[in-house]
Scaffold this motif. Structure first.
Motif, PDB file in Angstrom:
ATOM      1  N   ASN A 274      -9.748 -11.670  27.024  1.00 50.78           N
ATOM      2  CA  ASN A 274      -9.905  -9.925  27.136  1.00 50.78           C
ATOM      3  C   ASN A 274      -9.390  -8.658  26.987  1.00 50.78           C
ATOM      4  O   ASN A 274      -9.707  -7.663  27.301  1.00 50.78           O
ATOM      5  CB  ASN A 274     -10.053  -9.826  28.960  1.00 50.78           C
ATOM      6  N   GLU A 275      -8.664  -8.864  25.708  1.00 51.81           N
ATOM      7  CA  GLU A 275      -7.665  -7.354  25.161  1.00 51.81           C
ATOM      8  C   GLU A 275      -8.019  -6.958  24.577  1.00 51.81           C
ATOM      9  O   GLU A 275      -7.726  -5.431  24.374  1.00 51.81           O
ATOM     10  CB  GLU A 275      -6.049  -8.895  24.394  1.00 51.81           C
ATOM     11  N   GLU A 276      -9.510  -6.656  23.634  1.00 52.61           N
ATOM     12  CA  GLU A 276     -10.554  -6.219  23.206  1.00 52.61           C
ATOM     13  C   GLU A 276     -10.827  -5.463  23.990  1.00 52.61           C
ATOM     14  O   GLU A 276     -10.633  -3.735  24.085  1.00 52.61           O
ATOM     15  CB  GLU A 276     -11.044  -6.870  22.102  1.00 52.61           C
ATOM     16  N   ASP A 277     -11.223  -5.890  24.939  1.00 53.66           N
ATOM     17  CA  ASP A 277     -11.833  -5.293  26.315  1.00 53.66           C
ATOM     18  C   ASP A 277     -11.263  -4.107  27.223  1.00 53.66           C
ATOM     19  O   ASP A 277     -11.191  -3.272  26.603  1.00 53.66           O
ATOM     20  CB  ASP A 277     -12.754  -5.743  26.998  1.00 53.66           C
ATOM     21  N   LEU A 278      -9.818  -4.454  26.697  1.00 52.53           N
ATOM     22  CA  LEU A 278      -8.958  -4.290  27.862  1.00 52.53           C
ATOM     23  C   LEU A 278      -8.984  -2.412  26.493  1.00 52.53           C
ATOM     24  O   LEU A 278      -9.210  -1.507  27.277  1.00 52.53           O
ATOM     25  CB  LEU A 278      -7.844  -4.447  27.610  1.00 52.53           C
ATOM     26  N   ILE A 279      -8.509  -3.488  25.842  1.00 52.13           N
ATOM     27  CA  ILE A 279      -7.868  -1.861  24.485  1.00 52.13           C
ATOM     28  C   ILE A 279      -8.912  -0.716  25.037  1.00 52.13           C
ATOM     29  O   ILE A 279      -9.236   0.352  24.571  1.00 52.13           O
ATOM     30  CB  ILE A 279      -7.566  -2.175  23.187  1.00 52.13           C
ATOM     31  N   ARG A 280     -10.316  -1.617  24.619  1.00 55.15           N
ATOM     32  CA  ARG A 280     -11.274  -0.084  24.284  1.00 55.15           C
ATOM     33  C   ARG A 280     -11.408   0.729  25.655  1.00 55.15           C
ATOM     34  O   ARG A 280     -12.255   2.264  25.579  1.00 55.15           O
ATOM     35  CB  ARG A 280     -12.606  -1.370  23.954  1.00 55.15           C
ATOM     36  N   GLN A 281     -11.695  -0.042  26.921  1.00 48.78           N
ATOM     37  CA  GLN A 281     -11.227   0.837  27.519  1.00 48.78           C
ATOM     38  C   GLN A 281     -10.225   1.872  27.429  1.00 48.78           C
ATOM     39  O   GLN A 281     -10.839   2.897  28.435  1.00 48.78           O
ATOM     40  CB  GLN A 281     -11.718  -0.394  29.147  1.00 48.78           C
ATOM     41  N   MET A 282      -8.915   1.298  27.575  1.00 50.56           N
ATOM     42  CA  MET A 282      -8.169   2.229  27.302  1.00 50.56           C
ATOM     43  C   MET A 282      -8.435   3.277  26.993  1.00 50.56           C
ATOM     44  O   MET A 282      -7.744   4.760  27.001  1.00 50.56           O
ATOM     45  CB  MET A 282      -7.505   0.995  27.715  1.00 50.56           C
ATOM     46  N   ALA A 283      -9.250   3.070  25.605  1.00 52.86           N
ATOM     47  CA  ALA A 283      -9.165   4.315  24.793  1.00 52.86           C
ATOM     48  C   ALA A 283     -10.713   4.950  24.987  1.00 52.86           C
ATOM     49  O   ALA A 283     -10.764   6.163  24.196  1.00 52.86           O
ATOM     50  CB  ALA A 283      -9.422   3.630  23.665  1.00 52.86           C
ATOM     51  N   GLU A 284     -11.015   4.531  25.840  1.00 49.58           N
ATOM     52  CA  GLU A 284     -12.039   5.767  26.442  1.00 49.58           C
ATOM     53  C   GLU A 284     -11.526   6.968  27.052  1.00 49.58           C
ATOM     54  O   GLU A 284     -11.177   6.513  27.792  1.00 49.58           O
ATOM     55  CB  GLU A 284     -13.046   5.073  27.148  1.00 49.58           C
ATOM     56  N   PRO A 285     -12.667   8.169  26.663  1.00 47.72           N
ATOM     57  CA  PRO A 285     -11.821   9.571  27.322  1.00 47.72           C
ATOM     58  C   PRO A 285     -11.876   9.682  28.879  1.00 47.72           C
ATOM     59  O   PRO A 285     -12.979   9.096  29.352  1.00 47.72           O
ATOM     60  CB  PRO A 285     -13.021  10.452  26.842  1.00 47.72           C
ATOM     61  N   GLY A 286     -10.972   9.946  29.432  1.00 52.20           N
ATOM     62  CA  GLY A 286     -11.230  10.065  31.306  1.00 52.20           C
ATOM     63  C   GLY A 286     -10.946  11.628  31.624  1.00 52.20           C
ATOM     64  O   GLY A 286     -12.025  12.141  30.892  1.00 52.20           O
TER      65      GLY A 286
END
Length: 433
Positions: A274-286
């Protein structure tokens, strides 16, 4: 609840400027604050001005050892680690203590995070772990809690913890682990084995997003979990990690060593899957803000934290601005006017922030040659997308790389290790009007 309930422990090494800021933030608060500093020389400060601070100079003592030594002396039921580049909100600590008092089945609790970064003109801020806004680990079985933690990861290292559980984690690591990432995972796995975890809907912590993390301040760069598992890097550390995880489960779930090691490997595989998904979620703007020192004037951007939290954020930002020695990051793109239209631009990051940045640059008549991505090549919205290795092969000195990801610290390290230094962090600027 009050000072008798909680101890704040601040580890530090060779960062006196950050410790001076730490003293101002915690030094007159309601909680006992213990600073454990392994620098060669002690910091100089007026101890009488900070009556709740206990400064312990432990030159050259390894990270896990100095924390284990410190935790053995903590006599409050709860303890919280605060990195010397972090500021935890004191009112939030009170709420976390009250939560643990009333929820005996929980071992740890924290709230929401805010990353901040000082550029030449502003204190930029963004909300972290945007996809983890209501995150909790609530399974009954300690093994299930560990798997849930690693499958849906959010670190717990700086949460408010029950003191015996955190003491156990560092006691197991003392003399055995020096890899900073593995230490973080052991804390999470140990504490969740001991009980549930909750993230409260409150502003909890401001974390300075700097390239010089505490592990690098020790002069070390450690293999990450994927390199340890997949590439066989530092097998001795990895084996120690698995043994410690097995010992945790032997103590909390009655598992034998080999069964505990197999479960630890399952946890590692769950994290990496799930690391790639975590990184992508973290990289999305909040949620972004132009300048945290003026956050109170634009409260509509932060509707759920309340006026008191916004005042605390502004105070933290002013404290960060005051302490210039704690990092002024010239690699931030404050304004698009700083870009040269004659230089090809590559955007590192293919998520929402990267695509928004490309659209902004198109509108300004600036040439976007393509994207760079940590995982995949190909095309994105009709533009070429290169992996770092592919970009390195075609890189030219007059290129400009604009990083559009909240993982910019790791990306900056990746670029610099590849010999690419002509970059700017544009993640913050991309989402502003």
């Amino acid at each position: 609840m009050t000072a008798a309930s909680l101890t704040i422990v601040v580890p530090s090494h060779n960062r006196p400027a950050f410790l001076q800021r730490t003293l101002e933030h915690y030094g007159n608060g309601p909680y006992h604050c213990v600073i454990v500093d392994s620098s060669a020389d002690p910091i100089v400060f007026d101890a009488a001005a900070y009556p709740c601070v206990d400064y312990r100079h432990r030159p050259g003592v390894p990270f896990a050892t100095k924390l284990h030594e410190c935790l053995l002396t903590v006599d409050t039921p709860y303890v919280v680690l605060s990195a010397d580049d972090d500021m935890i909100r004191l009112d939030a600590l009170a709420e976390c203590v009250a939560f643990l008092d009333s929820h005996p089945g929980h071992s740890s609790v924290h709230g929401h995070f805010l990353f901040f970064l000082r550029s030449p003109n502003r204190v930029w801020g963004l909300r972290a772990y945007w996809a983890r806004h209501d995150w909790q680990v609530a399974q009954d079985d300690p093994r299930d809690r560990q798997l849930h933690l690693m499958s849906n990861y959010m670190h717990q290292m700086y949460a408010v913890q029950r003191t015996p559980l955190l003491r156990r984690a560092y006691g197991m690591m003392d003399g055995r682990l020096h890899n900073s990432e593995l230490m973080e995972f052991v804390v999470g796995l140990s504490v969740t084995a001991g009980g549930r975890h909750r993230t409260l809907p409150i502003f909890y912590q401001a974390r300075q997003d700097i390239l010089d993390s505490w592990s690098r301040s020790l002069g070390t760069g450690y293999p990450n979990l994927r390199q340890l598992y997949q590439d066989g890097a530092d097998p001795q550390q990895y084996e120690q990690f698995l043994d410690i995880c097995a010992e945790i489960l032997q103590e909390t779930a009655g598992m034998e060593r080999e069964g505990g090691r197999r479960h630890a490997i399952r946890c590692v595989e769950a994290y990496l899957a799930n690391e790639e998904d975590l990184i992508r979620q973290m990289a999305e703007p909040g949620v972004f803000h132009r300048d945290l020192m003026r956050i109170e004037t634009e409260a509509a951007f932060w509707p759920d934290w309340g006026d008191e939290a916004l005042r605390d954020i502004a105070a933290m930002a002013h404290l960060a601005w005051k302490h210039e020695g704690c990092g002024l990051d010239a690699a931030i793109l404050d304004e698009f006017t700083g870009l040269d239209a004659s230089r090809p631009i590559y955007i590192y990051g293919t998520g929402g922030a990267g695509r928004a940045l490309a659209a902004r640059l198109d509108g300004l008549g600036l040439s976007v040659a393509g994207y760079i991505d940590s995982f995949h090549g190909g095309t994105v919205e009709g533009r070429p997308c290169l992996t770092v290795q592919e970009y390195r092969a075609v890189h030219r000195p007059d290129d400009m790389v604009l990083i559009a990801s909240c993982m910019h610290g790791e990306i900056r390290r990746t670029l610099e290790e590849a010999g690419i230094i002509n970059y700017r962090v544009a993640y913050f600027r991309a989402m502003l009007p």
